[in-house]
Design a protein around this motif. Sequence first.
Motif, PDB file in Angstrom:
ATOM      1  N   ASN A 294       0.854  -1.203   0.000  1.00  0.00           N
ATOM      2  CA  ASN A 294       0.000   0.000   0.000  1.00  0.00           C
ATOM      3  C   ASN A 294       0.890   1.254   0.000  1.00  0.00           C
ATOM      4  O   ASN A 294       2.110   1.150   0.171  1.00  0.00           O
TER       5      ASN A 294
ATOM      6  N   CYS B  17      -3.096  13.805   2.693  1.00  0.00           N
ATOM      7  CA  CYS B  17      -3.719  12.602   3.233  1.00  0.00           C
ATOM      8  C   CYS B  17      -3.020  12.238   4.558  1.00  0.00           C
ATOM      9  O   CYS B  17      -1.799  12.387   4.681  1.00  0.00           O
TER      10      CYS B  17
ATOM     11  N   ALA C  74      -2.014   9.640   5.702  1.00  0.00           N
ATOM     12  CA  ALA C  74      -0.932   8.648   5.567  1.00  0.00           C
ATOM     13  C   ALA C  74       0.445   9.295   5.418  1.00  0.00           C
ATOM     14  O   ALA C  74       1.451   8.710   5.831  1.00  0.00           O
TER      15      ALA C  74
ATOM     16  N   ASP D 218       5.670  12.038  -2.475  1.00  0.00           N
ATOM     17  CA  ASP D 218       4.439  11.257  -2.304  1.00  0.00           C
ATOM     18  C   ASP D 218       3.633  11.454  -3.588  1.00  0.00           C
ATOM     19  O   ASP D 218       3.007  12.497  -3.796  1.00  0.00           O
TER      20      ASP D 218
ATOM     21  N   ALA E 136       1.170   9.496  -4.696  1.00  0.00           N
ATOM     22  CA  ALA E 136      -0.014   8.625  -4.670  1.00  0.00           C
ATOM     23  C   ALA E 136      -1.159   9.176  -5.529  1.00  0.00           C
ATOM     24  O   ALA E 136      -1.954   8.413  -6.062  1.00  0.00           O
ATOM     25  N   GLN E 137      -1.233  10.510  -5.653  1.00  0.00           N
ATOM     26  CA  GLN E 137      -2.382  11.088  -6.363  1.00  0.00           C
ATOM     27  C   GLN E 137      -1.992  11.667  -7.720  1.00  0.00           C
ATOM     28  O   GLN E 137      -2.793  12.379  -8.319  1.00  0.00           O
TER      29      GLN E 137
ATOM     30  N   SER F 262       0.583   4.956  -4.351  1.00  0.00           N
ATOM     31  CA  SER F 262      -0.477   4.049  -3.896  1.00  0.00           C
ATOM     32  C   SER F 262      -1.295   3.610  -5.102  1.00  0.00           C
ATOM     33  O   SER F 262      -1.548   4.417  -6.009  1.00  0.00           O
TER      34      SER F 262
ATOM     35  N   TYR G  82      -4.383   2.306  -4.502  1.00  0.00           N
ATOM     36  CA  TYR G  82      -5.742   2.240  -3.945  1.00  0.00           C
ATOM     37  C   TYR G  82      -6.718   2.371  -5.124  1.00  0.00           C
ATOM     38  O   TYR G  82      -6.453   3.128  -6.070  1.00  0.00           O
TER      39      TYR G  82
HETATM   40  C1  LIG Z   1      -1.361  11.535  -0.888  1.00  0.00           C
HETATM   41  C2  LIG Z   1      -1.472  10.136  -0.369  1.00  0.00           C
HETATM   42  N1  LIG Z   1      -0.444   9.604   0.304  1.00  0.00           N
HETATM   43  C3  LIG Z   1      -0.485   8.347   0.774  1.00  0.00           C
HETATM   44  C4  LIG Z   1      -1.592   7.560   0.617  1.00  0.00           C
HETATM   45  C5  LIG Z   1      -1.629   6.212   1.243  1.00  0.00           C
HETATM   46  O1  LIG Z   1      -1.907   5.196   0.330  1.00  0.00           O
HETATM   47  P1  LIG Z   1      -2.649   3.848   0.806  1.00  0.00           P
HETATM   48  O2  LIG Z   1      -4.080   4.167   1.054  1.00  0.00           O
HETATM   49  O3  LIG Z   1      -2.437   2.924  -0.343  1.00  0.00           O
HETATM   50  O4  LIG Z   1      -1.939   3.386   2.035  1.00  0.00           O
HETATM   51  C6  LIG Z   1      -2.678   8.066  -0.110  1.00  0.00           C
HETATM   52  C7  LIG Z   1      -3.874   7.247  -0.405  1.00  0.00           C
HETATM   53  O5  LIG Z   1      -4.825   7.084   0.179  1.00  0.00           O
HETATM   54  C8  LIG Z   1      -2.628   9.386  -0.588  1.00  0.00           C
HETATM   55  O6  LIG Z   1      -3.662   9.921  -1.252  1.00  0.00           O
END
Ligand SMILES: Cc1ncc(COP(=O)(O)O)c(C=O)c1O
Length: 371
Positions: free
Chosen positions: A59, A86, A88, A157, A159-160, A181, A183
């Motif tokens: 993840n 986020c 995270a 980061d 992820a987005q 990520s 997701y």
């Molecule tokens: C900006 C950002 N960082 C980190 C994460 C963490 O990813 P995950 O949900 O796969 O742990 C997310 C996703 O939800 C995110 O949008």
Amino acid sequence: MEVPFFSALRQHAALQKELESAFARFFQQGTFILGKEVKMFEDAYAHFHDMPFCTSVANGLDAIFISLKSLHIGPGDEVLVPSHTCFATWLAVSRTGATPVPVEVNPGNFTIDVNLLEAASTSRTKAIIPVHLYGHPCAMPPLIALAHKHHWYVVEDNAQAQGAKCHQQLTGSWGDMSATSFYPTKNLGAWGDGGAILSNKEIHHQFHQAFRNYGSVEKDVHRLMGVNSRLDELQAAILNIKLKHLHVWNARRVGHAKHYHQLLSGVGDLILPDLGDENHQPVFHLYVIQTAYRDRLKTYLEAHGIGTGIHYPTPIHLQEAYYDLGYKEGSLPIAERLSKTILSLPIWPELELTEIEKVAQAIRTFFSNHL
Ligand SMILES: Cc1ncc(COP(=O)(O)O)c(C=O)c1O
């Protein structure tokens, strides 16, 4: 006509044959963990970014955490993070024992304000995590220059923002390493959890490959006390299929953002997100508007069959989990204001223009008839 905030159903229908033939292979083969599909995906994802190394993980949270661990970041260290992101992003720092130090963001594109980095840093600052939030690329050249000047590591980061570009270079390929990520709602989404780390140096890559698998790359030999954070073969097979479509899907998102921009410019008190320029090419993971009437607008749109989201309704420094850091209401005014005014509109690639128009029309009606 209802417009859901997100739906993968049209995408699945378009990919049905490819996905079914991938699943058929699983009936014939018995590999589920760290097999051919994972290796193929890691190679393809690295190649996509023109980066030498990729390690897939379970993840996005783990991807950031394992990245920081490979840089030996831990107790006593500080890591600069955006005030608005986020949860995270901060959590990954805290999991290492280091302290996340928030820096306010630019309200126009929601990314960390590079001009505030030096003032927020101390002799304990070890790294910075720029987050390409909602698909908007951070201003990477000045950020990297500052990081070099102060010897901070840069862990993006991403992820987005899979596929976004800053100065013609993909986000996720600027820092010492980047985390992402998969997701399901992400621009490149799996059918469950997933994540990946891109890196430049073999020594870091070797750490990532071992750490995600109990500290082992060779059966029963453990060089590190790692974790279990592996992408499974089934998710990798889906990602191998989807990666080929990412640029086209992103182009559709950008088209939708431009359409919203045209239809919503000058409406009510709306602040629309930056569309970017030649040097900042966002991929609109989310299309986030700002208005003082956010809660009423959200309720109105929902009553008219339009799904929306709030990313994120409570600033991280005011979450109970971070009580011990000692922040109060007023500590980070931009993050606090955004949490009260932001609203994410539907922007998945398979949306039709008529659906975007329906959303925009409902917003226009709200501002002209219901305030
Ligand atoms: C900006 C950002 N960082 C980190 C994460 C963490 O990813 P995950 O949900 O796969 O742990 C997310 C996703 O939800 C995110 O949008």
